[in-house]
Structure formats: C-alpha cells, structure tokens
Design an enzyme around this catalytic site. Structure first.
Site, PDB file in Angstrom:
ATOM      1  N   LYS A 153      48.985  38.987  26.989  1.00 51.09           N
ATOM      2  CA  LYS A 153      47.799  39.816  26.737  1.00 51.09           C
ATOM      3  C   LYS A 153      47.601  40.852  27.839  1.00 51.09           C
ATOM      4  CE  LYS A 153      43.367  38.999  27.670  1.00 51.09           C
ATOM      5  NZ  LYS A 153      42.835  40.341  28.018  1.00 51.09           N
ATOM      6  N   LEU A 179      40.984  34.051  27.572  1.00 50.55           N
ATOM      7  CA  LEU A 179      41.507  34.839  28.686  1.00 50.55           C
ATOM      8  C   LEU A 179      40.651  36.094  28.716  1.00 50.55           C
ATOM      9  CD1 LEU A 179      43.683  34.709  30.869  1.00 50.55           C
ATOM     10  CD2 LEU A 179      45.216  35.961  29.343  1.00 50.55           C
ATOM     11  N   ASP A 180      39.942  36.311  29.823  1.00 55.32           N
ATOM     12  CA  ASP A 180      38.942  37.375  29.909  1.00 55.32           C
ATOM     13  C   ASP A 180      39.522  38.746  29.593  1.00 55.32           C
ATOM     14  OD1 ASP A 180      37.150  35.451  30.788  1.00 55.32           O
ATOM     15  OD2 ASP A 180      37.565  35.835  32.905  1.00 55.32           O
ATOM     16  N   ILE A 181      38.651  39.651  29.191  1.00 51.91           N
ATOM     17  CA  ILE A 181      39.064  41.010  28.845  1.00 51.91           C
ATOM     18  C   ILE A 181      39.736  41.703  30.021  1.00 51.91           C
ATOM     19  CG2 ILE A 181      36.802  42.010  29.443  1.00 51.91           C
ATOM     20  CD1 ILE A 181      37.220  43.942  27.055  1.00 51.91           C
ATOM     21  N   SER A 221      41.502  40.215  32.331  1.00 50.52           N
ATOM     22  CA  SER A 221      42.607  39.382  32.803  1.00 50.52           C
ATOM     23  C   SER A 221      43.814  39.596  31.899  1.00 50.52           C
ATOM     24  CB  SER A 221      42.219  37.901  32.795  1.00 50.52           C
ATOM     25  OG  SER A 221      41.109  37.670  33.633  1.00 50.52           O
TER      26      SER A 221
END
Length: 259
Positions: A77, A126-128, A130
């Site tokens: 990502k 999974l944070d934006i 990260s």
C-alpha cells in the site's frame, strides 16, 4: 456487538462453533447452513441451531469448493490510500487490485478475474499516511487469524522517528528508559498495551513488533514518549514478508503460504 450469553447445557450456536473449529467464518457458516450444506450428527442443520462440543459437523464438498476459490491478496500500500472504505475523498486500497498492478513475479496459479473483488476486505488496518504490507481477503478464516479477538499474529514495522528538534542520530538523544516504556508500560484508550518488541534498526529508525492493532497505535505510542513518527512501513505479518513486492503492486497469497 456483545457476545450472546452461553446457552444452557454448555451448547454453542452452530456458526460460532464452526468458526472456533477453523472451518470458516461465521458469515460463511450462515451461508452454508442456509444452502443446506451443513449436517450435525447426520441431520441437515437449521439456522440458529445450538450444538454440543462433541457434535459431529459435516460439510458438503460444494462448500469446500467455494472456499478454495476464495483469494487472499498481499498489497504494498502506498501513502494516500485508506485500508477500508473510502473516506474524506481518499480512495480505498482495494482500487489498486487490478490486472495491470499485479506483480510480474507473482508465481501464483490464480488468474485475476473481477469476481475476486467481491467480498475482498482488509484484514487489519494500515493508516493513510503509512505504507507497506496490507492483506485483503475473501477468506473468513484468514481474517479471523489476523484480526480475531484471540489473534496473536506478529506485525513488524520499520518506523523513522524524530525526537524534538533531533532528526539525526535520534538513538543517541533518546533516553533508554523511554525505550523501555515503548516495550512495556504504556496505556492507550484506558487499556494497558501488550508487551512489544522495540529496538533500534539504525540511529533514526525503530523496529516495532506488535501482536495487537489499536488505531494509529505506533504513532500514539511514540507521542507518549516524545517521539514523532516521520515514516512508517509494515514489512511483515506473521510469516509473510513484504519482500520485493513493488510499491502499489500486489500478489496472491500462495497455496503453500501460511501466516
């Protein structure tokens, strides 16, 4: 949703029992029961059935065939995509799961078809802001293993940090006792965090290994000890590593791979 109270006589709702046995997810169990694909002690099961621990549960081969067709996808990502549903104008990571973004070195026998996107959901956040390994799956067994209440699967992260005005050789400036607090002793949302493995990967980067996944956990942990996260990348979930998977590309979880 709170757990339903235990039924009299030590019985358990059939869909929950099937999930506990690792046969499928509760949602899958309900689907199979509705299709008549589940028998308990030789009789076709009905929705909501309570079963004893020793009950014999038989699954129709058609259910197994359906399960084998489910896919689990590993995505690298990029920053700027959210893990789940679109929010605040940001696209969900699943939009990257397209034929043209499949890693050319993926050796999986699966052929990509759009039907694989149906029910494909992230097994963990999974944070934006990260990057790194994100698991998207149609398989409820995988989701339960990674994000179920009793999951203890390790997630490993490389985290670049700054300490106040210090952004070079942060290791030398950061107090060892604060590193010890990162490993064990912090509280988030009124709950003590589980012990974590935290070590210096290099003078500006920490390596975290967690067995839980509270919202923005690493960033919030770092804030509590005076660190600012400059960059965060997840590189491993269980036995599965990000490896050489290129940013923005994906591959299938191979049949022999296990978390």
């Amino acid at each position: 949703m709170p757990e339903a109270p235990a039924a009299p006589g030590g019985t358990t709702r059939l869909n929950k029992r099937m999930a506990e046995l690792g046969l499928c997810s509760r949602r899958e169990a309900d689907d199979w029961i509705a299709r008549g694909w589940v028998k308990v002690d030789g009789a076709v099961a009905t929705m909501g059935l309570q079963v004893a621990p020793q009950a014999r549960i038989d699954i129709d081969p058609r259910a197994r065939g359906q399960q084998r067709e489910q896919v689990t996808i590993l995505l690298h990502k990029p920053i700027g995509y959210v893990s789940g549903q679109a929010e605040d104008g940001h696209e969900p990571a699943v939009v990257l799961v397209q034929g043209r973004n499949r890693w050319k070195d993926d050796r999986s026998p699966h052929r990509f078809v759009p039907a694989q996107l149906k029910g494909l959901a992230p097994a963990g956040r999974l944070d934006i802001d990260s990057t790194g390994l994100l698991v998207l799956t149609q398989d409820g067994r995988v989701a339960r293993q990674l994000i179920g209440e009793d999951s203890g699967v390790e997630k490993e992260y490389l985290v670049r940090v700054a300490f106040g005005a210090v952004s070079n050789d942060v290791q030398a400036a950061f107090p060892p006792q604060q590193l010890a607090r990162l490993r064990h002793g912090l509280t988030l949302d009124g709950q003590a965090l589980k012990p974590a493995k935290v070590d210096w990967q290099n003078p500006e980067q920490l390596r975290f290994v967690l067995t839980e996944g509270k919202k923005r956990q690493i960033r919030r942990m770092c804030e509590l000890v005076g660190l600012k996260v400059v960059g965060l990348k997840r590189v491993r979930i269980g036995r599965i590593t990000l490896g050489q998977l290129p940013l923005g590309q994906w591959r299938y979880l191979a049949p022999h791979e296990r978390f």
